[in-house]
Structures are given as structure tokens and as C-alpha cells.
Design a protein around this motif. Structure first.
Motif, PDB file in Angstrom:
ATOM      1  N   GLU A  89       0.822  -1.200   0.000  1.00 55.24           N
ATOM      2  CA  GLU A  89       0.000   0.000   0.000  1.00 55.24           C
ATOM      3  C   GLU A  89       0.859   1.254   0.000  1.00 55.24           C
ATOM      4  N   ALA A  90       1.827   1.233   0.935  1.00 63.24           N
ATOM      5  CA  ALA A  90       2.694   2.404   1.083  1.00 63.24           C
ATOM      6  C   ALA A  90       3.443   2.682  -0.219  1.00 63.24           C
ATOM      7  N   LYS A  91       3.918   1.561  -0.811  1.00 64.22           N
ATOM      8  CA  LYS A  91       4.633   1.689  -2.070  1.00 64.22           C
ATOM      9  C   LYS A  91       3.747   2.361  -3.111  1.00 64.22           C
ATOM     10  N   ASN A  92       2.546   1.835  -3.243  1.00 62.57           N
ATOM     11  CA  ASN A  92       1.613   2.370  -4.246  1.00 62.57           C
ATOM     12  C   ASN A  92       1.331   3.850  -4.015  1.00 62.57           C
ATOM     13  N   GLU A  93       1.090   4.141  -2.745  1.00 65.17           N
ATOM     14  CA  GLU A  93       0.762   5.516  -2.388  1.00 65.17           C
ATOM     15  C   GLU A  93       1.901   6.460  -2.784  1.00 65.17           C
ATOM     16  N   ALA A  94       3.097   5.997  -2.415  1.00 63.80           N
ATOM     17  CA  ALA A  94       4.266   6.825  -2.704  1.00 63.80           C
ATOM     18  C   ALA A  94       4.405   7.067  -4.214  1.00 63.80           C
ATOM     19  N   LYS A  95       4.164   5.955  -4.950  1.00 61.95           N
ATOM     20  CA  LYS A  95       4.263   6.069  -6.400  1.00 61.95           C
ATOM     21  C   LYS A  95       3.268   7.091  -6.939  1.00 61.95           C
ATOM     22  N   ALA A  96       2.052   6.966  -6.445  1.00 61.09           N
ATOM     23  CA  ALA A  96       0.985   7.853  -6.913  1.00 61.09           C
ATOM     24  C   ALA A  96       1.308   9.299  -6.584  1.00 61.09           C
ATOM     25  N   GLU A  97       1.816   9.487  -5.378  1.00 64.05           N
ATOM     26  CA  GLU A  97       2.133  10.844  -4.935  1.00 64.05           C
ATOM     27  C   GLU A  97       3.203  11.464  -5.824  1.00 64.05           C
ATOM     28  N   ARG A 100       1.797  12.404  -9.078  1.00 65.38           N
ATOM     29  CA  ARG A 100       0.984  13.618  -8.985  1.00 65.38           C
ATOM     30  C   ARG A 100       1.876  14.865  -8.950  1.00 65.38           C
TER      31      ARG A 100
END
Lengths: 156, 265
Positions: A89-97, A100
Motif C-alpha cells: 500500500e505504502a509503495k503504491n501511495e508513494a508512487k501515486a504521490e 501527482r
């Protein structure tokens, strides 16, 4: 050596002795002995029961321990899974951020470029007109040529 | 060291020791020594019971209690194997016989001259301390047992059944007069044999002790006298116990026979 009245005394003594033995020797002793037998029987039965209970408790404990182990393993598995999930999750979030942020920066850059280009264009139009005025040295109808100049500028 | 003065011969010595200390005349005389030592044996048992009365425990028994329990257990196992009907009387009766006869017999082991000499100092002229060498005692026991035998016969067979036993046993109804005589002899023989067996054994034993004691008159024979006395005393321990046991066992057997119902007979 012949029999005399001693006979009756001895019969009397014997009768009393029998009564005495019955009442004060035989009965209390047999009672106590029966009680002891009962106590021993009870004790043995209790010991047997205790042994059985201990055996049962041991089995129960084994079952409990097995179940606890199973539960612990299950919990460990779950925790492992959850950990992986969190990391993912954290990985995905970081990627998305990051994506953005990148996009925002790019948009800003583009905007800035456009703005600069616009400014440049308007200033160029003014310079061209001024240049043309100087070149022609005669009055040019600003209104009549503005359209032409603008067209030129937009072609830059 | 001749017994009772120089003038006594062996025969007189023995005769003197076989005489009871008696008060009264004829049949109504009482042998005080027999009665006293009979009561002494009783008193010993009573003392044991009295000492135990508060210390009886179903836990770990004291020495005295275990000893008495040993006797009770022994008698009980004997009686149970013979007398199968339930009775509150027979087992204590058997124990009384065993203990009392044993204690009275055991007085036989007291040196033959000891008590008569001691009592002689107190002015008692004769003493025969073993009560079971007195027919009064042995018949007293046997007749009491006989009375209980008759009581049990009537109780378990019924008066009619008891009468039938006399009429039709052992040869059936055609020899009725013979039956009556036979059964009567059979029944009377029970107490008589009980009494005479015990009396005979103990009297003979006492007599032998007295005979051995007379050897002391000849100086050379004193070691022999000691040896024989010791030997006979050791052997007599067996006789004493055995006679008490036999009296108890036969009484129980007779009572068991008496308690059979008429059809079982």
C-alpha cells in the motif's frame, strides 16, 4: 477331683465373660476394623479417581496446547500477510504521490512557458509596429495594419 | 530342697499338688483357686479392653489394639468358614472360649511349686492353679456351649424339627427307639468330649510337670529335671494353644450343626 459347685461359678463366669467380650471387645474392635476397611477402600477409590482425573487433565492440556499453537501460527500468518499488504500500500501511495507531484510541476512549467510566450508575442508585435513605422517613415494607419501585424506575429 | 518338707514321698507330693483349695463340704464345696485364677484370666482381658476403650482407632492401631485385632481376625475367619448363618453370638463366644481357655491353660507354664509355696506362706494349704485341670471349669464351659447348642437347635429347626431329629435320625422311622438312644448319645457326647478332652490334656500335662519335679529329690538327676521340665514346657506351649483352639473350633462346629435347618440334616 470330683465335680462340685465350682461348676456353677464357672458357668456364671463364662456367661459374664461372653457378654463382656461381645459388648466391650468384639463389637468395638470389629467396628473399628470395618471402619478401617472402609477407609482403605475409599482411599484406594479416591486414588484411582485422582489418577484418572490427572490423566484427563493431561489430555485436556495437550489439546489446549495444540490449539494454542495452531492459533499462534494462524495469527503469525495473518500478521505476515498484513505486513506485506501495508508495505504494498505504502509503495503504491508513494508512487501515486510522486506521479501527482511530477504532473503538477510539469503543468506549472507549461503554464509558465505559455505565459512567457504570450508576453513575448505581444511585445514583439509592438516592436514590429514600431520598427515598421520607423522603416516606412510615414504614418501608417495603425488600425488598418494592426490586423496584418497580428497575423504576422501569430505566424512566429 | 525336697518339696514340702522331708517327710513327703513322691506320691504324697503329687497328690498334694493335685488338690484344690476348697471351702465347704461335699458337692457344694467351692474350689477357690480355680475360681480365682479363672477370674484372673478374665480380669486380664477386661484390663486390656479398659485400657483400649478410648484409644480405639480406625487409623493406625496401637500395639495392644493390633494384637487384639489379630485375635479377632483369626477367630472371625475360623468362625466364618464354619458357621455360615448370621449370628451375633457365635464369633464372640468362640473368641471368649479361645482367649479364656488359652489364658487358663497358660498358667500351666508357671513352675508347679511357685504359687503353692507363695500361697503356703499366706496359710493356704493347697493350690492347683490351672483352672482347666478342674472338671468344674471344663464342664462349666462345655455345658454352657451345650445349652447354646440346644437353644440353636430349637431356634433354627423349631421344637418339632428338633424332636424329629431325635425320632428319625439316623435310621429312619422304623427304628425309632434306637434313633432316640443314638441321637441322645450323639448329643450328650458333644459336651462330654469337649470337657474331658480339655481336662485330660491339661491334667496329664500338669501331672507330667509334677513327675518331672519329683526328680529333684535325687541330686544327680537335677540337670535332667531341668532339661525335661524345659522340654515339656516348650512342648506344652503347643498343647495349651492347640487345646484352646480345638475347644473353640469344635464348639463352633457343634453350633453350626445345630443351626442347620431340619431338611438340611
Amino acid at each position: 477331683m470330683s465335680i462340685n459347685a465350682t461348676l456353677f461359678v464357672q458357668i456364671f463366669t463364662f456367661a459374664i465373660f461372653i457378654w463382656f467380650t461381645m459388648k466391650y471387645v468384639w463389637r468395638p474392635l470389629t467396628k473399628v476394623m470395618d471402619e478401617r476397611n472402609q477407609r482403605i477402600t475409599d482411599g484406594l477409590a479416591a486414588a484411582d479417581k485422582g489418577q484418572q482425573a490427572e490423566e484427563e487433565a493431561r489430555k485436556q492440556a495437550e489439546i489446549e496446547i495444540a490449539r494454542a499453537k495452531e492459533q499462534a501460527a494462524e495469527i503469525l500468518g495473518k500478521a505476515e500477510k498484513r505486513r506485506a499488504e501495508i508495505v504494498e500500500e505504502a509503495k503504491n501511495e508513494a508512487k501515486a504521490e510522486s506521479e501527482r507531484l511530477k504532473q503538477a510541476a510539469q503543468a506549472e512549467i507549461e503554464q509558465e512557458v505559455n505565459r512567457a510566450r504570450e508576453k513575448l508575442r505581444s511585445q514583439l508585435a509592438a516592436i514590429v509596429i514600431a520598427g515598421a513605422q520607423k522603416v516606412l517613415e510615414k504614418e501608417i494607419d495603425e488600425k488598418a495594419h494592426a490586423e496584418l501585424v497580428n497575423k504576422l506575429v501569430s505566424e512566429l | 530342697m525336697k518339696p514340702h518338707g522331708e517327710e513327703l514321698t513322691s506320691v504324697e507330693y503329687i497328690q498334694h499338688h493335685l488338690k484344690n483349695y476348697t471351702v465347704g463340704e461335699g458337692f457344694w464345696a467351692l474350689n477357690l483357686d480355680t475360681i480365682f485364677f479363672g477370674w484372673l484370666a478374665f480380669a486380664l482381658v477386661a484390663l486390656a479392653a479398659w485400657r483400649l476403650r478410648k484409644n480405639l482407632t480406625s487409623g493406625v492401631p496401637s500395639g495392644l489394639q493390633s494384637f487384639l485385632e489379630l485375635i479377632v481376625e483369626f477367630v472371625d475367619s475360623q468362625v466364618k468358614s464354619i458357621f455360615t448363618k448370621s449370628s451375633r453370638l457365635v464369633a464372640p463366644l468362640a473368641m471368649t472360649i479361645f482367649v479364656w481357655v488359652f489364658l487358663m491353660n497358660a498358667l500351666d507354664l508357671v513352675p508347679v511349686d511357685l504359687v503353692p509355696k507363695l500361697l503356703g506362706m499366706a496359710g493356704v494349704t493347697e493350690a492347683k492353679i490351672v483352672p482347666t485341670t478342674d472338671l468344674g471349669t471344663t464342664f462349666g464351659l462345655a455345658l454352657t456351649v451345650f445349652a447354646i447348642i440346644i437353644f440353636y437347635n430349637i431356634k433354627f429347626k423349631g421344637p418339632v424339627g428338633y424332636l424329629k431329629m431325635f425320632l428319625f435320625h439316623p435310621f429312619g422311622k422304623w427304628l425309632m427307639p434306637v434313633n432316640i438312644v443314638m441321637t441322645a448319645i450323639e448329643e450328650v457326647a458333644k459336651p462330654v468330649s469337649l470337657a474331658l478332652r480339655l481336662f485330660g490334656n491339661m491334667f496329664a500335662g500338669e501331672l507330667l510337670f509334677l513327675l518331672i519335679a519329683t526328680l529333684i529329690a535325687v541330686q544327680v538327676l537335677i540337670p535332667l529335671q531341668i532339661l525335661l521340665g524345659l522340654g515339656w514346657a516348650i512342648f506344652h506351649i503347643l498343647v495349651i494353644t492347640l487345646q484352646a483352639f480345638i475347644f473353640m473350633l469344635l464348639s463352633t462346629v457343634y453350633l453350626a450343626l445345630a443351626s442347620e435347618s431340619a431338611d438340611e440334616h
